[in-house]
Design a protein around this motif. Structure first.
Motif, PDB file in Angstrom:
ATOM      1  N   MET A   1       0.847  -1.201   0.000  1.00  0.00           N
ATOM      2  CA  MET A   1       0.000   0.000   0.000  1.00  0.00           C
ATOM      3  C   MET A   1       0.883   1.251   0.000  1.00  0.00           C
ATOM      4  O   MET A   1       1.891   1.290   0.702  1.00  0.00           O
ATOM      5  N   LYS A   2       0.455   2.264  -0.758  1.00  0.00           N
ATOM      6  CA  LYS A   2       1.307   3.457  -0.908  1.00  0.00           C
ATOM      7  C   LYS A   2       0.514   4.755  -0.771  1.00  0.00           C
ATOM      8  O   LYS A   2      -0.662   4.819  -1.160  1.00  0.00           O
ATOM      9  N   ILE A   3       1.200   5.760  -0.275  1.00  0.00           N
ATOM     10  CA  ILE A   3       0.638   7.118  -0.282  1.00  0.00           C
ATOM     11  C   ILE A   3       0.871   7.684  -1.675  1.00  0.00           C
ATOM     12  O   ILE A   3       1.996   7.643  -2.199  1.00  0.00           O
ATOM     13  N   THR A   4      -0.216   8.208  -2.271  1.00  0.00           N
ATOM     14  CA  THR A   4      -0.091   8.702  -3.648  1.00  0.00           C
ATOM     15  C   THR A   4      -0.050  10.228  -3.711  1.00  0.00           C
ATOM     16  O   THR A   4       0.358  10.793  -4.720  1.00  0.00           O
ATOM     17  N   GLY A   5      -0.493  10.885  -2.660  1.00  0.00           N
ATOM     18  CA  GLY A   5      -0.472  12.356  -2.686  1.00  0.00           C
ATOM     19  C   GLY A   5      -1.085  12.911  -1.422  1.00  0.00           C
ATOM     20  O   GLY A   5      -1.635  12.172  -0.602  1.00  0.00           O
ATOM     21  N   ALA A   6      -0.964  14.221  -1.267  1.00  0.00           N
ATOM     22  CA  ALA A   6      -1.578  14.881  -0.096  1.00  0.00           C
ATOM     23  C   ALA A   6      -1.860  16.328  -0.456  1.00  0.00           C
ATOM     24  O   ALA A   6      -1.126  16.937  -1.242  1.00  0.00           O
ATOM     25  N   LYS A   7      -2.957  16.845   0.097  1.00  0.00           N
ATOM     26  CA  LYS A   7      -3.335  18.241  -0.171  1.00  0.00           C
ATOM     27  C   LYS A   7      -3.422  19.001   1.147  1.00  0.00           C
ATOM     28  O   LYS A   7      -3.818  18.437   2.168  1.00  0.00           O
ATOM     29  N   ILE A   8      -3.120  20.282   1.085  1.00  0.00           N
ATOM     30  CA  ILE A   8      -3.206  21.151   2.268  1.00  0.00           C
ATOM     31  C   ILE A   8      -4.247  22.241   2.018  1.00  0.00           C
ATOM     32  O   ILE A   8      -4.264  22.840   0.935  1.00  0.00           O
ATOM     33  N   PHE A   9      -5.067  22.494   3.016  1.00  0.00           N
ATOM     34  CA  PHE A   9      -6.060  23.582   2.941  1.00  0.00           C
ATOM     35  C   PHE A   9      -5.819  24.498   4.145  1.00  0.00           C
ATOM     36  O   PHE A   9      -5.707  24.002   5.274  1.00  0.00           O
ATOM     37  N   VAL A  10      -5.780  25.797   3.913  1.00  0.00           N
ATOM     38  CA  VAL A  10      -5.653  26.739   5.032  1.00  0.00           C
ATOM     39  C   VAL A  10      -6.835  27.696   4.991  1.00  0.00           C
ATOM     40  O   VAL A  10      -7.063  28.365   3.983  1.00  0.00           O
ATOM     41  N   GLY A  11      -7.597  27.749   6.048  1.00  0.00           N
ATOM     42  CA  GLY A  11      -8.767  28.637   6.109  1.00  0.00           C
ATOM     43  C   GLY A  11      -9.872  27.989   6.901  1.00  0.00           C
ATOM     44  O   GLY A  11      -9.737  26.853   7.353  1.00  0.00           O
ATOM     45  N   GLY A  12     -10.946  28.720   7.105  1.00  0.00           N
ATOM     46  CA  GLY A  12     -12.077  28.170   7.848  1.00  0.00           C
ATOM     47  C   GLY A  12     -13.065  29.276   8.141  1.00  0.00           C
ATOM     48  O   GLY A  12     -12.769  30.451   7.924  1.00  0.00           O
ATOM     49  N   PRO A  13     -14.258  28.896   8.640  1.00  0.00           N
ATOM     50  CA  PRO A  13     -15.300  29.893   8.835  1.00  0.00           C
ATOM     51  C   PRO A  13     -15.002  30.934   9.915  1.00  0.00           C
ATOM     52  O   PRO A  13     -15.168  32.110   9.685  1.00  0.00           O
ATOM     53  N   ALA A  14     -14.515  30.506  11.084  1.00  0.00           N
ATOM     54  CA  ALA A  14     -14.322  31.468  12.170  1.00  0.00           C
ATOM     55  C   ALA A  14     -12.849  31.746  12.401  1.00  0.00           C
ATOM     56  O   ALA A  14     -12.472  32.700  13.062  1.00  0.00           O
ATOM     57  N   LYS A  15     -12.001  30.880  11.908  1.00  0.00           N
ATOM     58  CA  LYS A  15     -10.549  31.067  12.035  1.00  0.00           C
ATOM     59  C   LYS A  15      -9.854  30.211  10.981  1.00  0.00           C
ATOM     60  O   LYS A  15     -10.513  29.416  10.304  1.00  0.00           O
TER      61      LYS A  15
END
Ligand code: GCO
Ligand code: MG
Length: 408
Positions: A1-15
């Motif tokens: 089994m392998k990790i194929t990728g990763a995504k980062i999200f920065v933000g949110g409703p109150a912070k």
């Protein structure tokens, strides 16, 4: 089994929240929280530029080896940015492991030690009567434990976690007017004169059963903290939090010699090495680390086990700084930990937050009931996430009345 990728999200409703989603070649994905309050872009960059390129191709089931690879491999160890970044990956790998096993995480830790985990809410008031109203509202909602913070008479500006005006709700976690902090003014003498009496009045008003917590937010010297702890001893606090700056491990020795008030510390700790002495010398009663910036589930579980040997209970940090992903990780640890104490919990529960992080962890009558869904039991809606972007914010900076910088 392998990790194929990763995504980062920065933000949110109150912070701003920093969310990682790790994808695998088997279609299973995991979620992690790397939110480092008011410095959110930094773990995001560490993840994006160094950790994710290394993760791709690794077997996500080897979460221990991956943790060691990044921690030891960094050479410059510890620190909140690195540990929040490792922590987020670690949570996501545990999420994947739980989904593969088709079990909620608490089962992988050793099953449930309790049905519900007690939480505490934050009551606050510009003055004592305002605070009494705030406590009453929580007691009426069924909370068994409340942290109490009060405006100090004669203090030139609102102090930690206290709003400017009665009944207002202060967002003391982030001020979004930019990276330049607001200044708050502090006077230790006024605090020491007022707060012990205020806590005694709260105990008299609410009776013996309410668990009362108070956060000094690192503002006293060791001698002042010992004086304060001695003065509040008859109140029977559930805990006194961060009485002194957390870097100074000696500080609590003096407090211990003068008082039996339970001490909670650790929300700014990132590693087992930050609390090793405090735990082994039994200088504290509650350890306040968070799975986010204390290196994730793998590392925090080690801290919990060490704490258990020395009668130290958990009281994980749960300010709104953390996203529902790391809170979910803590709900699973709380369900399992034999030395569970209490969980700080602020209902983020806005419709926007629930839409971004759907989950069925439940909070009722001041208790959290952990989800039985496989893995962390929380999801992340990428379409919702597109509504939000990073906003620069800051904590206040504290000065004494003559202008000298003090601890926030
Ligand atoms: C607490 C903490 C927080 C911190 C905040 C800083 O006990 O909840 O003291 O309120 O101030 O997490 O970002
Ligand atoms: Mg605190």
């Amino acid at each position: 089994m392998k990790i194929t990728g990763a995504k980062i999200f920065v933000g949110g409703p109150a912070k701003n929240y920093v969310t990682i989603k790790i994808m695998t070649d088997q279609g299973v994905y995991g979620l992690g929280d790397a939110t480092l309050n008011n410095r959110e872009t930094l773990p995001a960059a560490y993840l994006q530029d160094y950790l994710i390129p290394n993760l791709i191709g690794m077997d996500p089931r080897n979460s221990e080896d991956i943790w060691q690879f990044f921690y030891r491999g960094a050479y410059f160890r510890r620190g909140p940015i690195a540990m929040a970044s490792f922590g987020a990956i670690d949570m996501a790998l545990w999420d994947i492991k739980g989904k593969l096993a088709n079990m909620p995480l608490y089962q992988l830790f050793g099953g449930k030690s309790r049905d519900g985990a007690m939480v505490y809410a934050h009551a606050t008031g510009t003055d004592l009567e305002d605070l009494m109203d705030s406590i009453t509202a929580y007691v009426e909602q069924g909370y068994k434990a409340v942290r109490v913070q009060c405006g100090i008479p004669g203090m030139p500006s609102a102090s930690y976690a206290v709003p400017e005006t009665r009944g207002a709700n202060k967002n003391y976690i982030s001020d979004f007017s930019g990276v330049r902090p607001k200044i708050e003014v502090w006077d230790t003498e006024k605090y020491l004169r007022f707060m012990p009496g205020a806590l005694a009045e709260i105990r008299a008003r609410f009776g013996p059963d309410l668990k009362i917590l108070h956060d000094v937010h690192h503002r006293l010297t060791p001698r002042e903290a010992a004086q304060f702890a001695k003065a509040v001893e008859p109140v029977g606090l559930y805990w006194l939090e961060d009485p002194t700056p957390a870097e100074d491990q000696n500080a609590l020795r003096l407090l211990r010699q003068h008082s039996t008030v339970p001490v909670a510390i650790g929300e700014v700790f990132n590693s087992i090495w930050d609390c090793n002495t405090l735990i082994q010398e039994e200088l504290i009663d509650f350890i306040r680390v968070a799975v986010t910036y204390a290196g994730g589930i793998t590392h925090v579980k080690r801290i919990v086990d060490l704490a258990g040997l020395h009668h130290v209970k958990t009281g994980f940090h749960g300010a709104p700084s953390h996203s529902p992903i790391s809170m979910a990780a803590q709900h699973h640890l709380n369900a399992w930990a034999p030395n569970f104490g209490i969980q700080e919990y602020l209902v983020l529960g806005t419709p926007e937050c629930d839409a971004l992080f759907p989950s069925d962890h439940k909070m009722e009558n001041g208790m959290v009931y952990v989800s039985d869904a496989p893995g962390l039991g929380v999801d992340f809606d990428e379409n919702e996430a597109e509504k939000y972007s990073y906003r620069a914010g800051s904590h206040p900076v504290v000065r004494l009345e003559d202008g000298t910088i003090w601890d926030y």
